[in-house]
Design a protein around this motif. Sequence first.
Motif, mmCIF file in Angstrom:
data_model
loop_
_atom_site.group_PDB
_atom_site.id
_atom_site.type_symbol
_atom_site.label_atom_id
_atom_site.label_comp_id
_atom_site.label_asym_id
_atom_site.label_seq_id
_atom_site.Cartn_x
_atom_site.Cartn_y
_atom_site.Cartn_z
ATOM 1 N N VAL C 217 0.845 -1.198 0.000
ATOM 2 C CA VAL C 217 0.000 0.000 0.000
ATOM 3 C C VAL C 217 0.878 1.244 0.000
ATOM 4 O O VAL C 217 0.664 2.190 -0.766
ATOM 5 C CB VAL C 217 -0.953 -0.009 1.211
ATOM 6 C CG1 VAL C 217 -1.799 1.238 1.234
ATOM 7 C CG2 VAL C 217 -1.822 -1.239 1.199
ATOM 8 N N ALA C 218 1.906 1.259 0.866
ATOM 9 C CA ALA C 218 2.803 2.410 0.930
ATOM 10 C C ALA C 218 3.646 2.499 -0.342
ATOM 11 O O ALA C 218 3.819 3.581 -0.904
ATOM 12 C CB ALA C 218 3.710 2.288 2.152
ATOM 13 N N THR C 350 -7.897 -4.033 -1.908
ATOM 14 C CA THR C 350 -6.543 -3.691 -2.361
ATOM 15 C C THR C 350 -5.582 -3.428 -1.217
ATOM 16 O O THR C 350 -4.395 -3.331 -1.456
ATOM 17 C CB THR C 350 -6.524 -2.488 -3.320
ATOM 18 O OG1 THR C 350 -7.313 -1.462 -2.763
ATOM 19 C CG2 THR C 350 -7.002 -2.885 -4.685
ATOM 20 N N ILE C 351 -6.047 -3.293 0.038
ATOM 21 C CA ILE C 351 -5.045 -3.270 1.110
ATOM 22 C C ILE C 351 -4.709 -4.694 1.516
ATOM 23 O O ILE C 351 -3.879 -4.904 2.386
ATOM 24 C CB ILE C 351 -5.490 -2.450 2.342
ATOM 25 C CG1 ILE C 351 -6.624 -3.145 3.099
ATOM 26 C CG2 ILE C 351 -5.854 -1.044 1.969
ATOM 27 C CD1 ILE C 351 -6.589 -2.815 4.559
ATOM 28 N N ASP C 352 -5.319 -5.681 0.872
ATOM 29 C CA ASP C 352 -5.092 -7.087 1.175
ATOM 30 C C ASP C 352 -5.329 -7.362 2.664
ATOM 31 O O ASP C 352 -4.402 -7.703 3.394
ATOM 32 C CB ASP C 352 -3.667 -7.497 0.773
ATOM 33 C CG ASP C 352 -3.547 -9.000 0.626
ATOM 34 O OD1 ASP C 352 -4.545 -9.685 0.902
ATOM 35 O OD2 ASP C 352 -2.479 -9.460 0.231
ATOM 36 N N PRO C 353 -6.550 -7.159 3.129
ATOM 37 C CA PRO C 353 -6.763 -7.269 4.572
ATOM 38 C C PRO C 353 -6.677 -8.702 5.055
ATOM 39 O O PRO C 353 -7.091 -9.628 4.375
ATOM 40 C CB PRO C 353 -8.180 -6.724 4.758
ATOM 41 C CG PRO C 353 -8.852 -7.023 3.479
ATOM 42 C CD PRO C 353 -7.807 -6.968 2.409
ATOM 43 N N CYS C 354 -6.082 -8.890 6.212
ATOM 44 C CA CYS C 354 -6.019 -10.202 6.830
ATOM 45 C C CYS C 354 -6.466 -9.994 8.268
ATOM 46 O O CYS C 354 -5.660 -9.714 9.139
ATOM 47 C CB CYS C 354 -4.603 -10.757 6.754
ATOM 48 S SG CYS C 354 -4.528 -12.472 7.250
ATOM 49 N N ILE C 355 -7.774 -10.038 8.472
ATOM 50 C CA ILE C 355 -8.321 -9.619 9.754
ATOM 51 C C ILE C 355 -7.979 -10.631 10.841
ATOM 52 O O ILE C 355 -7.725 -10.273 11.985
ATOM 53 C CB ILE C 355 -9.850 -9.430 9.642
ATOM 54 C CG1 ILE C 355 -10.174 -8.519 8.466
ATOM 55 C CG2 ILE C 355 -10.415 -8.833 10.915
ATOM 56 C CD1 ILE C 355 -9.581 -7.157 8.535
#
Lengths: 120, 277, 360
Positions: C217-218, C350-355
């Motif tokens: 993301v960064a 798109t931040i590819d979350p992995c909660i």
Amino acid sequence: MAERVFVEQNFETVEPSQLISKVGDFKADGCRLGQICGVVLDDETYEIVYSFDKGHQLYNLRVDIKIGEELESITGIYWPAFIYENEIHDLFGVQFNHSALDYQGKFFKISEETPWKPKK
Amino acid sequence: MSKLVILIVIVVAALVCLAVPYLLGFFKFSKTILGSMFKKPSTLMYPVKPREWQERTRGAVGINADDCIGCGMCARACPTNAIEVDKNGGEWTIQRMQCIQCSACVDCCPKDCLTMENLYTIPDVVKVVDTVEIPTKKAAAAPAGGDGDLECDKETCVYCGLCAKACPADALTVDRKEKTWEVDKEACVKCGACIDKCPKKSLSFGGAAPAAAEEPSGDGTLKCDLEECVYCGLCAKNCPAEALTVDRKEKVWEVDDEACVKCGVCVDKCPKKCLTL
Amino acid sequence: MGKRTIIPFGPQHPVLPEPIHLDLVLEDETVVEAIPSIGYIHRGLEKLCEIKDFNQMVYVIERICGICSFGHGWGAVASMEGAMGVQAPERAEYLRTILHELGRVHSHLLWLGLLADGFGFESLFNHCWRIRETVLDLFEKNTGGRVIFSICKVGGMRKDISNENLKEMKEVLEGLKAEIKEITDVFINDASVQNRMVGVGVLTKEEAEELCAVGPVARASGVPQDIRMTDNHGVYGKLGFEPVLEEAGDCMARTVVRIREVFQSIDLISAAIDQIPDGPVDMKVPNKIEGEYITRMEQPRGEAFYYAKGAGTKFLKRMRVRTPTNMNIPAMVKTLAGADLADVPMLVLTIDPCISCTER
């Protein structure tokens, strides 16, 4: 391109009253918030570790507080800190004052009572 | 009339000219899709065609019950507490659905009787619990007889520390300088690994008389017949006290008399029988 | 100025297999504000680590995430090795780097599939996962597990991987490159994909720095921030690693960063396999941990923190894992403000979350 860095373990202990000004210095210096971590030292003391990153180098602030003491929230300086502060509040029971986004203990929906003390 | 036809043709042609590049942008994937219409499916006709397992696949823990001594190391190493060992009742129990196939138990087993099988536990509607009968204490002949706590005959002990190194449970503390030998009875699993390793045969499980160690002949210092010696280094490799230095190229054989515990392991190992104590 | 409506998003939502809940404050079709809330699947793994000794703990920590499990195992092991003051053998460090990068290939392919599924491109999704299957087979052959490898331990690796197997791994991966390119070209060039992603959810470089975003993301916003540039992490310094950067900061840029990282990872694996020295992969370590140590790892999703504080016994006083999604949620929330309701799934993906990682 960015230089390769060898990361040192920079730990610095600060008083709870100095915390806000120290964190403000890091912000002014262009640091990024890395994480906030709560540690149960013994039955009476908690330790909160704040980590900051600048150009891949790591700076850690350590704050010792007694149970029942309250800390000032750093969400005014680093807004993303709300996740950690709410997490530490929900899992360890540390109260953070003047938070920009306070979930009032509803961030983690857990059935067990916190702070959890497992038996060895 | 003809003018209208020409107009329509021009409009259609212009539309096609505009649309083709636009539509082409959409069909980037059609080549792959058309190609895979003529390929074999990548999926397997399971269960008609069974899957091939790799040699390292971790499926389920198996046990060779005959070798098991019921020490309980596996139960202690298990991160999920899936294994229970009842030494007196002679039962080894595993909760198949709780097992995470990390194979920590297989690694720590002092008798190597646990294995990691390729096949997974078959799915079920209840939690599968497998119980295996293991030999009880009485049936199994303990290496040195007896069934009490681990004991050391301090008279023959040379404090070499080999037993502590072999202990899978870290229950033994040996200090050669202070001449102390201690066993943590809580931690000891009575596997007998130390008894097998002891060069002086001074270890035993309570009561049973230890097998008498052969008294080394000679004046007690280690000597090497350098004419016979081939400088193979086997003695140095097996020395528990690391008191020997052997250099094959330089043809050097040296013993540090201070460090030597006179256990006699090197004498037994020497292929040329050129060492004497 | 329309009427404000609040629409709940999640915790069960078709685009996301993971439970994150967002309260979306809408004005007509535009999101004005999003309030995230997590905590549906807190498993207490950090606390569980305190009652497991440090050898057992690695197997517990690996199960924080089913996708970047090797990285989590390595991170925990590295922080404990740091606290003990030991350094794993060089071959073990190479093997760890190789498996970590292989994990990145597998994670990014999985994510590309989920993204395709998110914008309704089912066949693209299936093809991404078909390629990922080859990578999983490589894992199974070399470590014994397909998603949880249990091969890392304090002081090195539990099993060595033979040089023949490594060579074969390199050949398989080099062969995969063409197949991956065929699939990823669709993401970059297809007009329907571009319509959904170009210019959507722009996160500028200033915003990314302000919101402390990490990982792809960064890097998609032009922030050169990658923990693989530090020398405490694997052998990346010897492999000539440079972070992948994109400037646009939109959904497309985040996708392109990950696509380029797949190819970069394959190159890194090949370089590491060419260089890998022979030698032991395991060493004896003390059986108690004292002191404290912070390690950071570059996971497929970004920077992760591992903080180990020893108690002078086999047990740790605290094992802290801060996963990358934790740091990317604020960035996601900020980009959601001003987005269309229909773009919300794209932005969340798109931040590819992995909660599950985030809550541990």
